[in-house]
Design an enzyme around this catalytic site. Sequence first.
Site, PDB file in Angstrom:
ATOM      1  CG  HIS A  19      -0.462  -0.071   2.539  1.00  0.00           C
ATOM      2  ND1 HIS A  19       0.028   1.019   3.213  1.00  0.00           N
ATOM      3  CD2 HIS A  19      -0.347  -1.109   3.399  1.00  0.00           C
ATOM      4  CE1 HIS A  19       0.413   0.668   4.426  1.00  0.00           C
ATOM      5  NE2 HIS A  19       0.199  -0.627   4.566  1.00  0.00           N
ATOM      6  CG  ASP A  66      -2.566   4.020   2.832  1.00  0.00           C
ATOM      7  OD1 ASP A  66      -2.169   3.019   2.200  1.00  0.00           O
ATOM      8  OD2 ASP A  66      -3.427   3.961   3.738  1.00  0.00           O
ATOM      9  CG  ASP A  99       2.394  -0.413   8.258  1.00  0.00           C
ATOM     10  OD1 ASP A  99       2.127  -0.974   7.180  1.00  0.00           O
ATOM     11  OD2 ASP A  99       1.540  -0.128   9.109  1.00  0.00           O
ATOM     12  CD  GLU A 152      -3.324  -1.699   5.120  1.00  0.00           C
ATOM     13  OE1 GLU A 152      -3.463  -2.757   5.753  1.00  0.00           O
ATOM     14  OE2 GLU A 152      -2.816  -0.665   5.631  1.00  0.00           O
ATOM     15  CD  GLU A 153      -1.665   1.966   7.675  1.00  0.00           C
ATOM     16  OE1 GLU A 153      -2.421   1.527   8.556  1.00  0.00           O
ATOM     17  OE2 GLU A 153      -0.480   1.613   7.566  1.00  0.00           O
ATOM     18  CD  GLU A 191       0.342  -4.949   5.806  1.00  0.00           C
ATOM     19  OE1 GLU A 191       1.082  -4.470   6.676  1.00  0.00           O
ATOM     20  OE2 GLU A 191      -0.660  -4.359   5.363  1.00  0.00           O
ATOM     21  CG  HIS A 201       0.435   2.270  12.838  1.00  0.00           C
ATOM     22  ND1 HIS A 201      -0.940   2.165  12.885  1.00  0.00           N
ATOM     23  CD2 HIS A 201       0.775   1.796  11.620  1.00  0.00           C
ATOM     24  CE1 HIS A 201      -1.390   1.646  11.747  1.00  0.00           C
ATOM     25  NE2 HIS A 201      -0.355   1.414  10.968  1.00  0.00           N
TER      26      HIS A 201
END
Length: 385
Positions: A72, A74, A105, A138-139, A164, A355
């Site tokens: 992804h 984003d 991530d 995705e997030e 991932e 994150h």
Amino acid sequence: MEKQQKIQILSDLIAIRSVNDNEAQVADYISGLFEPYANKGVDIQRVTYAPGRDNLVITIGEGPSTLGFSGHEDVVAAGDPADWSSDPFEATIKDNKLYGRGATDMKSGLAAQLIAMLEMLESDSVPGKIKMFATVGEETGEYGAAQLTKAGYVDGIGGLIISEPGDGMSRVGFTSKGVIDYIITSVGKGAHSSRPEKGVNAIDPLVDFATEVRSVMAKFDKENPVLGKLTHVQSVISGGVQINSVPAKGIMKGNIRTIPEYPNQVVFDALNGLVEKLNQRPGFDLSIKYSFPEEAMPGDENSPFIKLLKKVHDGMFDEPLEAVGQTGANDGQEFLHAKGDFSIALLGPGNDTSHQVDEYVDLDVYLKSIDFYKQLAVEFFAKEK
């Protein structure tokens, strides 16, 4: 491709502030990497989700079978930059670790898969048909993956690996929990708190729902051998405007992580049934809606695809690859709805700093993951012959 160029590509991706938006700039950058290979049959399709938000589908090679790569575009918000040791959107290398928002991530995984494809093109060694799905959103709901799946881009693939974070390429996810976010709205009637009989308190029905939903969720007591039990958290509650007024509206939100034993519709039916039952009581006016629900992703650690990943991995890394379940949502939960019989694996160079402040990726692992994706492609198509 030289080592420094591989690091620069990741650094460039991190510099693009695709925080829950702005993925079109990532798509622009990626497209620019592949455009020099247009004469080698590269097909680049841009699929717009919304203004400034573009998915990419990049296809190289040809053949009857297709290997899918995915990552992804984003990232989540960085929070207060002052909390970081360095600028979160300027890749910084220290002690062989590259720091920045998205380093783990999952722009490192995205970059590694892209570079693997570029190196195959560069050396004229593309072993078969490979499709790269670079997704938006995705997030916040996997809606880029949902869009590509519904449009048929994923149909007919033979296996899909999503980059991932895999704890430094040491763990491959083969199954994951689903997610249901629900929002309960209670409508009452405002009044002065000194004359509560003139109003209807919107909070009271929420309290009853919050109490009774626990016993409803407790009935989902089966346990998945890998993922464990379904979980439920009441995460947000709000209502009223000031202390001396009867609240005319209240809202409660909850989060449920489902397992393959309980399809989402079964949970929807239970929650809807509770709302209908409570609304039979005087003064109750409850409604429920769901936000970006995702089905649990079933999987088999003994599938040929997972076995192939383990074989390739264990020939390159010192420790054996561990097959695990994951509790978080991912694009695989949308891709699984594509037509065809294929396995999905989650494996990338990222680690457990997703994150977080000072998110990073180990550069040795990142560089080695590029070789892993290339070798996976070679062995995937070798077994097809």
